[in-house]
Design a protein around this motif. Structure first.
Motif, short mmCIF file in Angstrom:
data_model
loop_
_atom_site.label_atom_id
_atom_site.label_comp_id
_atom_site.label_asym_id
_atom_site.label_seq_id
_atom_site.Cartn_x
_atom_site.Cartn_y
_atom_site.Cartn_z
N ARG A 148 6.90 -7.27 13.17
CA ARG A 148 7.60 -8.48 12.24
C ARG A 148 9.11 -8.26 12.93
O ARG A 148 10.26 -9.02 12.01
CB ARG A 148 8.01 -8.49 10.92
CG ARG A 148 5.98 -8.50 10.64
CD ARG A 148 5.89 -8.08 9.64
NE ARG A 148 4.24 -8.16 9.11
CZ ARG A 148 4.81 -8.87 7.38
NH1 ARG A 148 4.51 -9.43 6.82
NH2 ARG A 148 2.84 -9.09 7.56
N ASN A 179 9.21 -6.50 4.95
CA ASN A 179 9.20 -7.73 4.06
C ASN A 179 9.39 -8.13 2.99
O ASN A 179 9.20 -9.59 2.35
CB ASN A 179 7.54 -8.59 4.62
CG ASN A 179 7.84 -9.86 4.61
OD1 ASN A 179 7.91 -10.74 5.11
ND2 ASN A 179 5.99 -10.29 4.14
N GLN A 201 7.02 -17.36 10.03
CA GLN A 201 7.75 -16.26 9.37
C GLN A 201 9.25 -16.66 8.45
O GLN A 201 8.85 -16.73 8.04
CB GLN A 201 8.65 -15.60 10.34
CG GLN A 201 9.08 -13.75 10.48
CD GLN A 201 9.51 -12.92 11.01
OE1 GLN A 201 9.74 -13.02 12.23
NE2 GLN A 201 10.35 -12.08 10.92
#
Length: 510
Positions: A148, A179, A201
């Motif tokens: 990520r 996150n 995302q």
């Protein structure tokens, strides 16, 4: 950061009653990284990253602990993921995790790259990502991990005597914890990494490996051109949201028209930048296939790094060689070893000194064919989670399949300490060849020289091993070394194949 700010931000005592912070070595959007000393393991240097978030909620602390444990487990599976050793929360409520300390350069400082360097480094990045995407097993279930935050600042390139340049992916495993912060404060969560975020995302959707592949595509574009695929008017969230969702990326030819790259590589990078996840490569394995094809097509011009691994034509000193000749007929295959094609290290008691040797059993025909073999060797050492040494010897004969002779030495075993100390004390080591056929006699002794720099490293590793506390995790270190061994094999063979006539090691025939 000055010393006063350092003292006010972090406790001046031992962190977790173990780590002594030394100095700040890096600042990023997600936190600060300090060089520290692990006082428990004999003042070994480590890197400690403090996350910017303050963890006060017990549930968040549990999430962080879980991600840190997964990161540690993942880092034991791949050479290309920075190893995580420990985690915790400071007395000020700041989460931290402890990593191996590596003296290298950030990929962002090396951009742009030549095509050959690009392929070499990108392949390693993909191997690390592939390992994570395949997941780790926790409580009987497989958990795939998505980074990520793939970007050049999270790729460390360190010098390596085998690969030349070794890639380490940073900040793996804390992604899900970070996150959580993104869902609370979007702008803050994406600060500094907006250029690499996938469209999904930015939407806060559940992510899979295709999101990392998008970020990798942005990074690959930048690695070759020195620029990003988009150039919005501002660096604000809205401008990057528009670019990733609605604007077509610039082409590599537009940014760097003089750069000539294979069409399949250009197509690959642009496919990684597709807006829809379903239109991108669906696995890192697909990217590796293209890279390996490009690497194969260009292998004749690949740089070699054999100077540090090839053994020069330097045989034992004459007195030791004479001693071996006199004792040769007395050597017998150890009764506790099976009579099959195996190799193992063992001390050889000569009349003058104790010598570390490799004992191996091979078919008589192969021994004869290996008499002119070129001999290469390498020593690889890990201290954590358990001190262990990999001693690899390669017998290379162009007409034959390479004969690999790996030996794994537990460096908390006193016999192995003595064996490695002997390697460090002698300029060469013998390879004592016994025939697989009866009467299983010793027929040949080959010799391999050990360079002074290698001997010095062996001495240092012996000293480090003796300072470390006892552990019971030798199997983890052996697994880590096995992975590294598998990865260096094709690299060594490729280097050998495109190196001019190498110097063969000496052999003694009987």
């Amino acid at each position: 950061m000055n010393q006063s700010a350092f003292a006010s931000s972090h406790s001046t005592g031992l962190l977790a009653n173990r780590y002594q912070l030394k100095r700040l070595i890096g600042i990023g959007g997600m936190g600060e990284v300090f060089l520290a000393t692990d006082m428990l393991l004999g003042e070994i240097p480590v890197a400690i990253k403090f996350l910017t978030q303050t963890v006060s909620n017990s549930n968040i602390q549990k999430d962080f602990a879980r991600e840190a444990l997964m990161s540690a487990a993942l880092s034991q599976k791949s050479l290309h993921i920075v190893r995580a050793y420990d985690y915790g929360v400071s007395d000020r409520g700041k989460p931290f995790y402890v990593m191996e300390y590596l003296n290298g350069k950030s990929l962002k400082d090396l951009i742009p790259l030549s095509l050959l360097q690009f392929v070499h480094l990108t392949r390693q990045i993909c191997l690390g990502l592939q390992c994570a995407h395949q997941g780790i097993q926790v409580d009987g279930k497989i958990y795939p991990l998505v980074h990520r935050d793939i970007k050049p600042a999270n790729i460390l390139v360190v010098p390596d005597p085998i690969l030349g340049q070794l890639v380490k992916i940073l900040d793996f495993g804390i992604a899900k914890f970070l996150n959580y912060a993104v869902t609370v404060s979007t702008n803050k969560g994406f600060h500094g990494t907006l250029p690499y975020c996938s469209p999904e995302q930015l939407e806060g959707e559940k992510l899979d490996s295709c999101s990392d592949i998008y970020s990798l595509g942005v990074m690959m574009f930048e690695m070759l051109t020195g620029a990003k695929p988009w150039q919005p008017e501002t660096d604000l969230f809205g401008a990057w949201y528009k670019a990733h969702h609605f604007e077509q990326p610039r082409t590599i030819a537009q940014i760097k028209p003089q750069l000539k790259i294979p069409h399949q590589l250009n197509d690959l990078i642009m496919a990684c930048l597709e807006k829809k996840a379903s239109d991108r490569p669906q696995s890192v394995g697909e990217i590796l296939q293209v890279l390996e094809s490009i690497e194969h097509d260009n292998c004749a011009s690949l740089p070699t790094n054999l100077k540090s691994i090839a053994t020069p034509k330097i045989i034992f000193n004459s007195q030791l060689l004479l001693t071996l000749e006199k004792d040769l007929m007395k050597l017998a295959w150890p009764v506790d070893k099976p009579k099959q094609e195996i190799v193992f290290p063992q001390l050889l008691n000569t009349r003058q000194k104790i010598v570390a040797a490799l004992w191996l059993m091979l078919p008589k025909r192969e021994i004869q064919q290996r008499l002119t073999a070129k001999i290469y060797h390498k020593f690889i050492f890990v201290t954590s989670p358990h001190p262990m040494l990999l001693w690899v010897t390669l017998l290379y004969t162009p007409q034959l399949k390479p004969r690999w002779l790996p030996c794994y030495l537990d460096m908390q075993n006193s016999a192995n300490i003595q064996l490695v100390s002997s390697l460090a004390d002698n300029e060469s080591y013998p390879l004592i060849c016994f025939t697989l056929e009866s009467p299983h006699s010793c027929s040949t002794i080959l010799s391999s020289d050990i360079e002074p720099s290698q001997r010095q490293k062996l001495k240092i590793w012996v000293e480090q091993s003796q300072k470390l506390p006892l552990t019971s995790q030798s199997h983890l270190s052996k697994q880590l070394l096995k992975q590294q061994y598998q990865q260096i094999q094709p690299q060594l063979l490729k280097q050998i194949a495109f190196t001019p006539q190498a110097v063969a090691s000496a052999s003694l025939n009987h």
